[in-house]
Design a protein around this motif. Structure first.
Motif, short mmCIF file in Angstrom:
data_model
loop_
_atom_site.label_atom_id
_atom_site.label_comp_id
_atom_site.label_asym_id
_atom_site.label_seq_id
_atom_site.Cartn_x
_atom_site.Cartn_y
_atom_site.Cartn_z
N SER A 116 0.85 -1.20 0.00
CA SER A 116 0.00 0.00 0.00
C SER A 116 0.88 1.25 0.00
N GLN A 117 0.50 2.20 -0.80
CA GLN A 117 1.28 3.43 -0.97
C GLN A 117 0.37 4.64 -0.83
N TYR A 118 -0.39 4.66 0.25
CA TYR A 118 -1.36 5.74 0.45
C TYR A 118 -0.67 7.09 0.60
N LEU A 119 0.43 7.14 1.33
CA LEU A 119 1.10 8.41 1.56
C LEU A 119 1.61 9.00 0.25
N GLU A 120 2.26 8.18 -0.55
CA GLU A 120 2.79 8.66 -1.83
C GLU A 120 1.66 9.08 -2.77
N ALA A 121 0.62 8.25 -2.84
CA ALA A 121 -0.50 8.55 -3.73
C ALA A 121 -1.23 9.81 -3.27
N GLY A 122 -1.43 9.97 -1.98
CA GLY A 122 -2.14 11.14 -1.47
C GLY A 122 -1.37 12.42 -1.69
N ILE A 123 -0.09 12.41 -1.38
CA ILE A 123 0.72 13.62 -1.56
C ILE A 123 0.83 13.98 -3.04
N ALA A 124 1.05 12.97 -3.88
CA ALA A 124 1.16 13.23 -5.32
C ALA A 124 -0.15 13.77 -5.88
N SER A 125 -1.27 13.21 -5.46
CA SER A 125 -2.57 13.66 -5.96
C SER A 125 -2.86 15.09 -5.52
N ALA A 126 -2.60 15.39 -4.26
CA ALA A 126 -2.84 16.75 -3.77
C ALA A 126 -1.92 17.75 -4.47
N ALA A 127 -0.67 17.36 -4.66
CA ALA A 127 0.29 18.27 -5.32
C ALA A 127 -0.10 18.53 -6.78
N VAL A 128 -0.50 17.49 -7.49
CA VAL A 128 -0.87 17.67 -8.90
C VAL A 128 -2.15 18.49 -9.01
N ALA A 129 -3.15 18.18 -8.18
CA ALA A 129 -4.40 18.94 -8.25
C ALA A 129 -4.18 20.39 -7.83
N GLY A 130 -3.38 20.60 -6.80
CA GLY A 130 -3.08 21.95 -6.38
C GLY A 130 -2.27 22.71 -7.42
N GLY A 131 -1.30 22.05 -8.01
CA GLY A 131 -0.50 22.68 -9.07
C GLY A 131 -1.33 22.99 -10.29
N TRP A 132 -2.23 22.09 -10.66
CA TRP A 132 -3.11 22.31 -11.80
C TRP A 132 -4.00 23.52 -11.54
N SER A 133 -4.50 23.60 -10.32
CA SER A 133 -5.35 24.74 -9.96
C SER A 133 -4.54 26.03 -9.92
N LEU A 134 -3.31 25.94 -9.44
CA LEU A 134 -2.45 27.12 -9.38
C LEU A 134 -2.19 27.69 -10.76
N PHE A 135 -1.80 26.83 -11.69
CA PHE A 135 -1.50 27.31 -13.04
C PHE A 135 -2.74 27.66 -13.84
N GLY A 136 -3.87 27.03 -13.52
CA GLY A 136 -5.11 27.33 -14.21
C GLY A 136 -5.72 28.65 -13.76
N ASN A 137 -5.44 29.05 -12.55
CA ASN A 137 -6.03 30.28 -11.99
C ASN A 137 -4.93 31.17 -11.43
N LEU A 138 -3.89 31.35 -12.19
CA LEU A 138 -2.73 32.10 -11.72
C LEU A 138 -3.08 33.54 -11.36
N THR A 139 -3.96 34.13 -12.11
CA THR A 139 -4.33 35.52 -11.83
C THR A 139 -5.08 35.63 -10.50
N LEU A 140 -6.00 34.72 -10.26
CA LEU A 140 -6.74 34.74 -8.99
C LEU A 140 -5.82 34.47 -7.80
N VAL A 141 -4.88 33.57 -7.98
CA VAL A 141 -3.95 33.25 -6.89
C VAL A 141 -3.04 34.44 -6.62
N ALA A 142 -2.63 35.15 -7.67
CA ALA A 142 -1.76 36.32 -7.49
C ALA A 142 -2.47 37.43 -6.74
N VAL A 143 -3.76 37.58 -6.97
CA VAL A 143 -4.54 38.60 -6.27
C VAL A 143 -4.82 38.18 -4.83
N GLY A 144 -4.88 36.89 -4.57
CA GLY A 144 -5.14 36.39 -3.23
C GLY A 144 -6.48 35.70 -3.11
N ALA A 145 -7.35 35.89 -4.08
CA ALA A 145 -8.68 35.28 -4.01
C ALA A 145 -8.66 33.81 -4.42
#
Length: 179
Positions: A116-145
């Protein structure tokens, strides 16, 4: 049969040679005693000390290796990134299908992996989803919203990754269990 007896003799000879080398190379700063019992005591003390140090360090490395594997994390990161990208290319429903891609990627990781690799899968999933959201909404993240949006997407990615890995492990367990 003769081969195994010969191997035992060779092993004993090597062990005897190593013991002789240890006897010769023991450095205690006391050149006045040359008795074999003193040498044997010093060798035993050195062996106990080296075993304690080696076991303590290797136990810690073994536990860390059992909890988190960098190689598995990199594989999980690559799989989830590919799953998120493939799901994200679909127009209108790409955001939702991106998380389905994360689910499928960690499902495959759970179904294929031997532990079982729950830790690796969880961290990787959160990082990819967060990174995808970061680059998809870069303007909103830069403003703070966009920070709450980033946190929510990382949380959904974490959940999708853990649930996908769970179902993959469950499938593997069902397929490999004896009836």
């Amino acid at each position: 049969m003769a081969d195994s007896g010969g191997e035992r003799t060779k092993t004993r000879d090597v062990d005897d040679l190593l013991a002789d080398v240890d006897d010769i190379t023991v450095d205690d700063g006391d050149a006045t005693t040359g008795s074999s019992t003193g040498t044997a005591d010093r060798v035993d003390n050195r062996e106990r000390a080296s075993r304690g140090t080696d076991q303590g360090g290797s136990r810690l490395r073994d536990r860390a290796g059992q909890l988190f594997s960098l190689r598995t994390f990199v594989v999980a990161l690559a799989l989830t990134a590919v799953g998120m990208a493939l799901g994200g290319f679909v127009p209108l429903v790409g955001g939702v299908l991106g998380f389905v891609g994360v689910f499928v990627a960690t499902f495959v990781l759970g179904a294929v992996g031997d532990r079982s690799q729950y830790l690796e899968a969880g961290i990787a999933s959160a990082a990819v989803a967060g990174g995808w959201s970061l680059f998809g909404n870069l303007t909103l993240v830069a403003v703070g919203a966009g920070l709450p949006l980033l946190a929510v997407n990382a949380g959904i990615g974490l959940l999708a990754g853990l649930v996908g890995h769970y179902f993959g492990r469950d499938l593997r367990d069902g397929l490999t269990r004896e009836i």
